[in-house]
Design a protein around this motif. Structure first.
Motif, mmCIF file in Angstrom:
data_model
loop_
_atom_site.group_PDB
_atom_site.id
_atom_site.type_symbol
_atom_site.label_atom_id
_atom_site.label_comp_id
_atom_site.label_asym_id
_atom_site.label_seq_id
_atom_site.Cartn_x
_atom_site.Cartn_y
_atom_site.Cartn_z
ATOM 1 N N ALA A 95 -20.417 -6.220 -28.819
ATOM 2 C CA ALA A 95 -20.950 -7.389 -28.115
ATOM 3 C C ALA A 95 -20.038 -7.820 -26.971
ATOM 4 N N GLY A 96 -18.812 -7.281 -26.939
ATOM 5 C CA GLY A 96 -17.923 -7.584 -25.818
ATOM 6 C C GLY A 96 -16.561 -8.143 -26.155
ATOM 7 N N ALA A 97 -16.224 -8.240 -27.442
ATOM 8 C CA ALA A 97 -14.890 -8.727 -27.805
ATOM 9 C C ALA A 97 -13.845 -7.703 -27.362
ATOM 10 N N ALA A 98 -12.682 -8.186 -26.933
ATOM 11 C CA ALA A 98 -11.633 -7.303 -26.428
ATOM 12 C C ALA A 98 -10.814 -6.678 -27.557
ATOM 13 N N ASP A 99 -10.672 -7.404 -28.659
ATOM 14 C CA ASP A 99 -9.788 -6.948 -29.732
ATOM 15 C C ASP A 99 -10.103 -7.756 -30.978
ATOM 16 N N PHE A 100 -9.445 -7.416 -32.082
ATOM 17 C CA PHE A 100 -9.621 -8.242 -33.275
ATOM 18 C C PHE A 100 -8.321 -8.289 -34.053
ATOM 19 N N ILE A 101 -8.132 -9.392 -34.762
ATOM 20 C CA ILE A 101 -6.965 -9.550 -35.620
ATOM 21 C C ILE A 101 -7.466 -9.897 -37.015
ATOM 22 N N VAL A 102 -6.737 -9.438 -38.009
ATOM 23 C CA VAL A 102 -7.159 -9.627 -39.393
ATOM 24 C C VAL A 102 -6.371 -10.746 -40.059
ATOM 25 N N LYS A 103 -7.077 -11.539 -40.853
ATOM 26 C CA LYS A 103 -6.424 -12.595 -41.644
ATOM 27 C C LYS A 103 -5.911 -11.971 -42.930
ATOM 28 N N PRO A 104 -4.814 -12.421 -43.475
ATOM 29 C CA PRO A 104 -3.902 -13.433 -42.938
ATOM 30 C C PRO A 104 -3.198 -12.913 -41.678
ATOM 31 N N PHE A 105 -2.972 -13.802 -40.717
ATOM 32 C CA PHE A 105 -2.434 -13.405 -39.425
ATOM 33 C C PHE A 105 -0.997 -12.907 -39.498
ATOM 34 N N GLU A 106 -0.762 -11.819 -38.789
ATOM 35 C CA GLU A 106 0.583 -11.276 -38.655
ATOM 36 C C GLU A 106 1.024 -11.627 -37.239
ATOM 37 N N GLU A 107 2.091 -12.391 -37.139
ATOM 38 C CA GLU A 107 2.523 -12.909 -35.847
ATOM 39 C C GLU A 107 2.571 -11.864 -34.732
ATOM 40 N N SER A 108 3.218 -10.736 -34.990
ATOM 41 C CA SER A 108 3.372 -9.729 -33.935
ATOM 42 C C SER A 108 2.022 -9.159 -33.502
ATOM 43 N N ARG A 109 1.105 -9.016 -34.434
ATOM 44 C CA ARG A 109 -0.220 -8.473 -34.131
ATOM 45 C C ARG A 109 -1.038 -9.456 -33.278
ATOM 46 N N VAL A 110 -0.897 -10.741 -33.564
ATOM 47 C CA VAL A 110 -1.606 -11.763 -32.795
ATOM 48 C C VAL A 110 -1.138 -11.736 -31.344
ATOM 49 N N ILE A 111 0.182 -11.705 -31.151
ATOM 50 C CA ILE A 111 0.761 -11.704 -29.800
ATOM 51 C C ILE A 111 0.366 -10.429 -29.056
ATOM 52 N N GLU A 112 0.386 -9.312 -29.764
ATOM 53 C CA GLU A 112 0.024 -8.016 -29.160
ATOM 54 C C GLU A 112 -1.434 -8.032 -28.697
ATOM 55 N N ALA A 113 -2.336 -8.553 -29.544
ATOM 56 C CA ALA A 113 -3.756 -8.602 -29.200
ATOM 57 C C ALA A 113 -3.977 -9.486 -27.971
ATOM 58 N N LEU A 114 -3.261 -10.606 -27.926
ATOM 59 C CA LEU A 114 -3.409 -11.531 -26.799
ATOM 60 C C LEU A 114 -2.901 -10.885 -25.509
ATOM 61 N N SER A 115 -1.752 -10.238 -25.582
ATOM 62 C CA SER A 115 -1.202 -9.580 -24.397
ATOM 63 C C SER A 115 -2.145 -8.508 -23.890
ATOM 64 N N ARG A 116 -2.709 -7.745 -24.818
ATOM 65 C CA ARG A 116 -3.603 -6.662 -24.437
ATOM 66 C C ARG A 116 -4.884 -7.217 -23.807
ATOM 67 N N ALA A 117 -5.405 -8.309 -24.355
ATOM 68 C CA ALA A 117 -6.638 -8.896 -23.811
ATOM 69 C C ALA A 117 -6.425 -9.399 -22.385
ATOM 70 N N LEU A 118 -5.203 -9.840 -22.087
ATOM 71 C CA LEU A 118 -4.909 -10.400 -20.763
ATOM 72 C C LEU A 118 -4.672 -9.356 -19.678
#
Length: 119
Positions: A95-118
């Motif tokens: 549908a167009g999402a850039a990436d996904f992160i799985v709960k419970p959140f892993e800090e490094s994965r969240v930051i990585e996904a955000l950087s990649r989306a940007l």
């Protein structure tokens, strides 16, 4: 620094994500509890990135991705899902999402996904 909109029906999850992102110097411009709010907040706040939960009341994350992408084809959306929602994650990416992160959140994965989306 990115302006981030966090949408999740669980306050605890919004808080957790907010803390991780603030620590990485990102600005939280808004929070929503369902997909309908996500679309309205996206329209008014124009964030750089949206984190969207898949399973929410009123309008789910996948419907919200489609609606936001209709408003702005360049929207950067990161889906958040609990374990075992692979089928829905694939649907969200289609549908167009850039990436996904799985709960419970892993800090490094969240930051990585955000950087990649940007990028």
């Amino acid at each position: 620094m990115a302006k981030v909109l966090i949408v999740d029906d669980a306050k605890f999850m919004r808080m957790t994500l907010s803390n991780i992102l603030k620590k990485a110097n990102h600005e939280i411009v808004g929070e929503g509890e369902n997909g309908k709010e996500a679309v309205e907040l996206y329209r008014s706040l124009q964030p750089d990135v949206v984190t969207l939960d898949i399973t929410m009341p009123v309008m789910n994350g996948i419907e919200a991705v489609k609606a936001i992408k209709k408003l702005d084809p360049n929207a950067k959306i990161i889906m958040c899902s609990a374990m075992g929602q692979q089928k829905m994650v694939v649907e969200a990416i289609e549908a167009g999402a850039a990436d996904f992160i799985v709960k419970p959140f892993e800090e490094s994965r969240v930051i990585e996904a955000l950087s990649r989306a940007l990028m």
